[in-house]
Write a protein that holds these residues in place. Structure first.
Motif, PDB file in Angstrom:
ATOM      1  N   LEU A  38       7.648  -4.925  -7.757  1.00 10.66           N
ATOM      2  CA  LEU A  38       7.029  -4.253  -6.633  1.00 10.66           C
ATOM      3  C   LEU A  38       5.900  -3.415  -7.434  1.00 10.66           C
ATOM      4  O   LEU A  38       6.150  -2.620  -8.241  1.00 10.66           O
ATOM      5  N   THR A  39       4.820  -3.362  -6.589  1.00  8.21           N
ATOM      6  CA  THR A  39       3.515  -2.616  -7.109  1.00  8.21           C
ATOM      7  C   THR A  39       3.010  -2.201  -5.876  1.00  8.21           C
ATOM      8  O   THR A  39       2.866  -2.706  -4.647  1.00  8.21           O
ATOM      9  N   ILE A  40       3.136  -0.764  -6.054  1.00  5.86           N
ATOM     10  CA  ILE A  40       2.524   0.160  -4.899  1.00  5.86           C
ATOM     11  C   ILE A  40       1.101   0.488  -5.402  1.00  5.86           C
ATOM     12  O   ILE A  40       0.880   0.919  -6.173  1.00  5.86           O
ATOM     13  N   ILE A  41       0.346   0.033  -4.382  1.00 10.89           N
ATOM     14  CA  ILE A  41      -1.003   0.313  -4.505  1.00 10.89           C
ATOM     15  C   ILE A  41      -1.543   1.756  -3.833  1.00 10.89           C
ATOM     16  O   ILE A  41      -1.310   1.942  -2.722  1.00 10.89           O
ATOM     17  N   PRO A  42      -2.181   2.515  -4.930  1.00 10.01           N
ATOM     18  CA  PRO A  42      -2.338   3.903  -4.294  1.00 10.01           C
ATOM     19  C   PRO A  42      -3.563   3.758  -3.396  1.00 10.01           C
ATOM     20  O   PRO A  42      -4.434   3.034  -3.238  1.00 10.01           O
TER      21      PRO A  42
ATOM     22  N   ILE B  18      31.714  -4.354   4.698  1.00 13.88           N
ATOM     23  CA  ILE B  18      32.061  -3.830   6.138  1.00 13.88           C
ATOM     24  C   ILE B  18      31.092  -3.023   6.657  1.00 13.88           C
ATOM     25  O   ILE B  18      31.475  -2.559   7.917  1.00 13.88           O
ATOM     26  N   LYS B  19      30.029  -2.811   6.062  1.00 16.90           N
ATOM     27  CA  LYS B  19      28.887  -2.138   6.694  1.00 16.90           C
ATOM     28  C   LYS B  19      27.647  -3.249   6.855  1.00 16.90           C
ATOM     29  O   LYS B  19      27.614  -4.134   6.004  1.00 16.90           O
ATOM     30  N   ASP B  20      26.731  -2.745   7.744  1.00 16.54           N
ATOM     31  CA  ASP B  20      25.846  -3.562   7.722  1.00 16.54           C
ATOM     32  C   ASP B  20      24.361  -2.766   7.590  1.00 16.54           C
ATOM     33  O   ASP B  20      23.260  -3.367   7.302  1.00 16.54           O
ATOM     34  N   LYS B  21      24.468  -1.452   7.129  1.00 15.42           N
ATOM     35  CA  LYS B  21      23.200  -0.540   6.697  1.00 15.42           C
ATOM     36  C   LYS B  21      23.895   0.774   5.838  1.00 15.42           C
ATOM     37  O   LYS B  21      24.837   1.090   6.266  1.00 15.42           O
ATOM     38  N   ASN B  22      23.226   0.793   4.765  1.00 16.61           N
ATOM     39  CA  ASN B  22      23.486   2.148   4.171  1.00 16.61           C
ATOM     40  C   ASN B  22      21.977   2.977   3.824  1.00 16.61           C
ATOM     41  O   ASN B  22      21.129   2.106   3.358  1.00 16.61           O
ATOM     42  N   GLU B  23      22.034   4.035   4.171  1.00 18.60           N
ATOM     43  CA  GLU B  23      20.702   4.705   3.856  1.00 18.60           C
ATOM     44  C   GLU B  23      20.972   6.020   2.930  1.00 18.60           C
ATOM     45  O   GLU B  23      21.886   6.761   2.877  1.00 18.60           O
ATOM     46  N   ASP B  24      19.771   6.245   2.024  1.00 12.99           N
ATOM     47  CA  ASP B  24      19.926   7.228   1.090  1.00 12.99           C
ATOM     48  C   ASP B  24      18.367   7.588   1.005  1.00 12.99           C
ATOM     49  O   ASP B  24      17.663   7.116   0.065  1.00 12.99           O
ATOM     50  N   GLY B  25      18.030   8.777   1.528  1.00 13.60           N
ATOM     51  CA  GLY B  25      16.687   9.180   1.378  1.00 13.60           C
ATOM     52  C   GLY B  25      15.708   8.006   1.980  1.00 13.60           C
ATOM     53  O   GLY B  25      15.726   7.390   3.135  1.00 13.60           O
ATOM     54  N   ARG B  26      14.757   7.839   0.949  1.00 14.34           N
ATOM     55  CA  ARG B  26      13.615   6.731   1.465  1.00 14.34           C
ATOM     56  C   ARG B  26      14.143   5.285   1.263  1.00 14.34           C
ATOM     57  O   ARG B  26      13.635   4.354   1.752  1.00 14.34           O
TER      58      ARG B  26
ATOM     59  N   GLN C 141       0.822  -1.412   0.021  1.00 11.29           N
ATOM     60  CA  GLN C 141       0.055   0.034  -0.311  1.00 11.29           C
ATOM     61  C   GLN C 141       0.928   1.311   0.149  1.00 11.29           C
ATOM     62  O   GLN C 141       1.913   1.388   0.779  1.00 11.29           O
ATOM     63  N   GLU C 142       0.500   2.187  -0.797  1.00 11.46           N
ATOM     64  CA  GLU C 142       1.053   3.491  -0.860  1.00 11.46           C
ATOM     65  C   GLU C 142       1.399   4.027   0.721  1.00 11.46           C
ATOM     66  O   GLU C 142       0.358   3.978   1.495  1.00 11.46           O
ATOM     67  N   GLY C 143       2.575   4.495   0.999  1.00  8.81           N
ATOM     68  CA  GLY C 143       2.837   4.927   2.415  1.00  8.81           C
ATOM     69  C   GLY C 143       3.380   4.087   3.190  1.00  8.81           C
ATOM     70  O   GLY C 143       3.890   4.611   4.224  1.00  8.81           O
ATOM     71  N   ARG C 144       3.306   2.781   2.922  1.00  6.23           N
ATOM     72  CA  ARG C 144       3.833   1.779   3.783  1.00  6.23           C
ATOM     73  C   ARG C 144       5.197   1.333   3.492  1.00  6.23           C
ATOM     74  O   ARG C 144       5.539   1.892   2.592  1.00  6.23           O
TER      75      ARG C 144
ATOM     76  N   ILE D 185      12.160   0.532   1.530  1.00  4.52           N
ATOM     77  CA  ILE D 185      11.318   1.676   1.083  1.00  4.52           C
ATOM     78  C   ILE D 185      10.418   2.101   1.893  1.00  4.52           C
ATOM     79  O   ILE D 185       9.391   1.578   1.973  1.00  4.52           O
ATOM     80  N   VAL D 186      10.620   3.466   2.472  1.00  7.36           N
ATOM     81  CA  VAL D 186       9.652   3.845   3.335  1.00  7.36           C
ATOM     82  C   VAL D 186       9.620   5.452   3.261  1.00  7.36           C
ATOM     83  O   VAL D 186      10.665   5.972   3.417  1.00  7.36           O
ATOM     84  N   PRO D 187       8.585   5.831   3.094  1.00  2.00           N
ATOM     85  CA  PRO D 187       7.295   5.607   2.485  1.00  2.00           C
ATOM     86  C   PRO D 187       7.071   5.267   1.298  1.00  2.00           C
ATOM     87  O   PRO D 187       7.915   5.871   0.349  1.00  2.00           O
ATOM     88  N   SER D 188       6.518   4.081   0.797  1.00  2.00           N
ATOM     89  CA  SER D 188       6.465   3.618  -0.910  1.00  2.00           C
ATOM     90  C   SER D 188       5.589   4.513  -1.164  1.00  2.00           C
ATOM     91  O   SER D 188       4.591   5.221  -1.005  1.00  2.00           O
ATOM     92  N   GLN D 189       5.952   4.757  -2.582  1.00  2.00           N
ATOM     93  CA  GLN D 189       5.130   5.796  -3.416  1.00  2.00           C
ATOM     94  C   GLN D 189       4.911   5.203  -4.680  1.00  2.00           C
ATOM     95  O   GLN D 189       5.669   4.069  -5.172  1.00  2.00           O
ATOM     96  N   PRO D 190       3.871   5.498  -5.450  1.00  2.00           N
ATOM     97  CA  PRO D 190       3.274   4.704  -6.620  1.00  2.00           C
ATOM     98  C   PRO D 190       4.595   4.720  -7.853  1.00  2.00           C
ATOM     99  O   PRO D 190       4.735   3.751  -8.485  1.00  2.00           O
TER     100      PRO D 190
END
Lengths: 114, 113
Positions: free
Chosen positions: B109-113, B53-61, B14-17, B77-82
């Motif tokens: 991946l399908t994001i449901i509006p 050497i890392k366990d996490k990398n973040e870039d925006g959403r 769902q969008e936003g999730r 991916i959070v929040p998910s967008q269409p």
């Protein structure tokens, strides 16, 4: 900046016919790749060029596939003769060391062999 | 022998999730991992990467998590967008700078509006 250009975008041929795909990489990218993506699969590397030299062609079926990169810029991938199992999307990508090695992909050529 | 596996061919969110895409690998020589996003009739585009050497990398959403002992990585991916609706490929290389990418089979991946 223009991306990786490929042509044609779509090609339909009968089996046993020859076919050729063309790729123009991003300007300044010395590394060029050809991938094949079968339906429902991820891309698989066929050949990698450093400038005009093929440095990894271990996955290229050399009995029917050939590739060239004259002058180290654009490249051509050829299949002769094509078989039914060659139906796939053929992707070209390019990269540069200065760019950190990130591969930029073209839109691909969808080949259908009938 | 599929060295990089994406066991879910499709996922609807769902969008936003939050969208969570998973990837497993078998080759312990893999040292650098990438996620690519692919729209129809376009080539894959690079999304995010992570070194072992890392366990996490973040870039925006987008956040990628790596569990090296389990040979497992995930893309959040959070929040998910269409516009996130696409096929996502996980890829791996033996070391950063090595250009031989091994791709997984992809997750649509399908994001449901």
């Amino acid at each position: 900046e223009a991306g990786v250009v490929q042509s044609p975008r779509y090609k339909i041929i009968e089996k046993k016919q020859p076919v050729a795909f063309w790729c123009n990489p991003i300007s300044g990218h010395n590394t060029l790749y050809w991938y094949r993506q079968n339906l429902g699969q991820g891309p698989e590397l066929l050949i990698r060029y450093e400038n005009e030299e093929a440095v990894d062609d271990s996955q290229l079926p050399k009995d029917r596939f050939s590739a060239e990169r004259l002058k180290g810029v654009d490249s051509t991938l050829k299949i002769q003769p094509a078989e039914l199992g060659d139906s796939a999307v053929y992707l070209c990508a390019s990269s540069s060391l200065a760019g950190g090695g990130e591969q930029f992909f073209g839109p691909g050529t969808r080949l259908t062999v009938l | 022998d599929q060295q990089v596996k994406q066991n879910s061919p499709s996922l609807s969110v769902q969008e936003g999730r939050i969208s969570i895409l998973n990837c497993d690998y078998t080759n312990s020589m893999f040292d650098y991992f990438l996620w690519y996003k692919k729209y129809p009739a376009e080539g894959p585009t690079f999304l995010i990467s992570i070194s072992s050497i890392k366990d996490k990398n973040e870039d925006g959403r987008f956040t990628v998590f790596l569990n090296k002992s389990a040979k497992h990585l995930s893309l959040h991916i959070v929040p998910s967008q269409p516009g996130d609706s696409a096929v996502y490929f996980c890829a791996a290389v033996p070391n950063f700078g090595n250009e031989k990418l091994t791709f997984g089979t992809g997750t649509r991946l399908t994001i449901i509006p």
